[in-house]
Design an enzyme around this catalytic site. Structure first.
Site, PDB file in Angstrom:
ATOM      1  N   ASP A 134       0.867  -1.175   0.000  1.00 16.65           N
ATOM      2  CA  ASP A 134       0.000   0.000   0.000  1.00 16.65           C
ATOM      3  C   ASP A 134       0.909   1.231   0.000  1.00 16.65           C
ATOM      4  O   ASP A 134       2.141   1.119  -0.150  1.00 16.65           O
ATOM      5  CB  ASP A 134      -0.988  -0.032   1.184  1.00 16.65           C
ATOM      6  CG  ASP A 134      -0.318   0.194   2.529  1.00 16.65           C
ATOM      7  OD1 ASP A 134       0.934   0.248   2.587  1.00 16.65           O
ATOM      8  OD2 ASP A 134      -1.040   0.319   3.538  1.00 16.65           O
ATOM      9  N   CYS A 140       3.473  -3.056   4.007  1.00 13.93           N
ATOM     10  CA  CYS A 140       2.626  -1.909   4.363  1.00 13.93           C
ATOM     11  C   CYS A 140       3.377  -1.130   5.450  1.00 13.93           C
ATOM     12  O   CYS A 140       4.585  -1.319   5.611  1.00 13.93           O
ATOM     13  CB  CYS A 140       1.219  -2.342   4.791  1.00 13.93           C
ATOM     14  SG  CYS A 140       1.113  -3.404   6.241  1.00 13.93           S
ATOM     15  N   GLY A 141       2.692  -0.252   6.170  1.00 15.55           N
ATOM     16  CA  GLY A 141       3.396   0.544   7.169  1.00 15.55           C
ATOM     17  C   GLY A 141       4.004  -0.318   8.261  1.00 15.55           C
ATOM     18  O   GLY A 141       5.167  -0.161   8.631  1.00 15.55           O
ATOM     19  N   THR A 142       3.210  -1.242   8.782  1.00 18.98           N
ATOM     20  CA  THR A 142       3.675  -2.111   9.865  1.00 18.98           C
ATOM     21  C   THR A 142       3.923  -3.547   9.416  1.00 18.98           C
ATOM     22  O   THR A 142       4.591  -4.306  10.132  1.00 18.98           O
ATOM     23  CB  THR A 142       2.623  -2.188  10.984  1.00 18.98           C
ATOM     24  OG1 THR A 142       1.404  -2.705  10.407  1.00 18.98           O
ATOM     25  CG2 THR A 142       2.358  -0.826  11.601  1.00 18.98           C
ATOM     26  N   GLY A 143       3.321  -3.946   8.318  1.00 15.86           N
ATOM     27  CA  GLY A 143       3.331  -5.348   7.886  1.00 15.86           C
ATOM     28  C   GLY A 143       2.197  -6.146   8.520  1.00 15.86           C
ATOM     29  O   GLY A 143       1.918  -7.273   8.103  1.00 15.86           O
ATOM     30  N   HIS A 164      10.729 -23.440   9.643  1.00 14.60           N
ATOM     31  CA  HIS A 164       9.710 -24.088  10.486  1.00 14.60           C
ATOM     32  C   HIS A 164       8.283 -23.914   9.967  1.00 14.60           C
ATOM     33  O   HIS A 164       7.432 -24.764  10.236  1.00 14.60           O
ATOM     34  CB  HIS A 164       9.772 -23.532  11.914  1.00 14.60           C
ATOM     35  CG  HIS A 164      10.945 -24.038  12.689  1.00 14.60           C
ATOM     36  ND1 HIS A 164      11.055 -23.917  14.062  1.00 14.60           N
ATOM     37  CD2 HIS A 164      12.081 -24.663  12.287  1.00 14.60           C
ATOM     38  CE1 HIS A 164      12.193 -24.452  14.474  1.00 14.60           C
ATOM     39  NE2 HIS A 164      12.845 -24.902  13.412  1.00 14.60           N
ATOM     40  N   HIS A 202       7.698 -30.271  11.263  1.00 11.49           N
ATOM     41  CA  HIS A 202       7.116 -28.984  10.878  1.00 11.49           C
ATOM     42  C   HIS A 202       6.085 -29.166   9.765  1.00 11.49           C
ATOM     43  O   HIS A 202       5.099 -28.430   9.704  1.00 11.49           O
ATOM     44  CB  HIS A 202       8.217 -28.012  10.453  1.00 11.49           C
ATOM     45  CG  HIS A 202       9.245 -27.801  11.523  1.00 11.49           C
ATOM     46  ND1 HIS A 202       8.935 -27.236  12.738  1.00 11.49           N
ATOM     47  CD2 HIS A 202      10.564 -28.140  11.578  1.00 11.49           C
ATOM     48  CE1 HIS A 202      10.026 -27.218  13.495  1.00 11.49           C
ATOM     49  NE2 HIS A 202      11.019 -27.752  12.819  1.00 11.49           N
TER      50      HIS A 202
HETATM   51  C1  RB5 Z   1      -1.597   2.867   6.400  1.00  9.62           C
HETATM   52  O1  RB5 Z   1      -1.606   4.089   7.061  1.00  9.62           O
HETATM   53  C2  RB5 Z   1      -1.322   1.746   7.407  1.00  9.62           C
HETATM   54  O2  RB5 Z   1      -2.421   1.570   8.236  1.00  9.62           O
HETATM   55  C3  RB5 Z   1      -0.987   0.467   6.681  1.00  9.62           C
HETATM   56  O3  RB5 Z   1       0.106   0.684   5.837  1.00  9.62           O
HETATM   57  C4  RB5 Z   1      -0.595  -0.724   7.528  1.00  9.62           C
HETATM   58  O4  RB5 Z   1       0.375  -0.389   8.461  1.00  9.62           O
HETATM   59  C5  RB5 Z   1      -1.696  -1.511   8.070  1.00  9.62           C
HETATM   60  O5  RB5 Z   1      -1.512  -2.526   8.748  1.00  9.62           O
END
Ligand code: RB5
Length: 141
Positions: A8, A65-68, A98, A133
């Protein structure tokens, strides 16, 4: 290897870095987007990459994404997908050895590009150990 990749807007800049690395390593890449920093919805991209992996159109997938976190949650809704959120070499290697992870998820706002490149190199070069596994991942519903 055929690799599907998506992000994203929160993962777009890191996707560009990883695309260069994958090209340098000689992989066949299908970049499903996004293609700019404009705000988009991450589940749409998780779905496109997951569907390619499930169908066998790509051997592995990478989602950023921002956090994954959102990408891993959305990708793991697909039967047959084992998406792993990795933040360093230990999680990268264990998710392959694993868990036989078939999608790698990373968070652009969590790790830097150098760590992300290291994760990708390790993840693509590490084999599943099988054995106990295999039995365990066979227990996934
Ligand atoms: C976008 O702002 C953020 O929410 C998205 O990239 C992601 O981190 C969601 O899990």
């Amino acid at each position: 290897m055929k690799i599907a990749i998506g992000s994203d807007h929160g993962g777009f800049a890191l996707k560009e870095v990883i695309l260069s690395l994958l090209q340098e390593l000689g992989h066949e890449i299908n970049d499903v987007g996004c293609y700019s920093l404009n705000s988009v919805d991450y589940p749409d991209f998780a779905d496109m990459v997951a569907e390619q992996v499930v169908k066998g159109d790509a051997e592995k997938g990478i989602l950023i994404c921002g956090t994954g976190i959102g990408m891993s949650m959305a990708a793991n809704k697909h039967h047959g997908i084992r998406a792993a959120l990795c933040n360093g070499h230990y999680t990268a290697s264990m998710s392959r050895e694993h868990n036989d992870a078939n999608i790698l998820c990373m968070g652009e706002r969590v790790i830097g590009p150098g760590v992300a490149e290291e994760i990708v190199r390790i993840w693509l070069n590490t084999s599943f150990e099988g054995g106990r596994h295999q039995r365990r991942i066979g227990l996934f519903s």
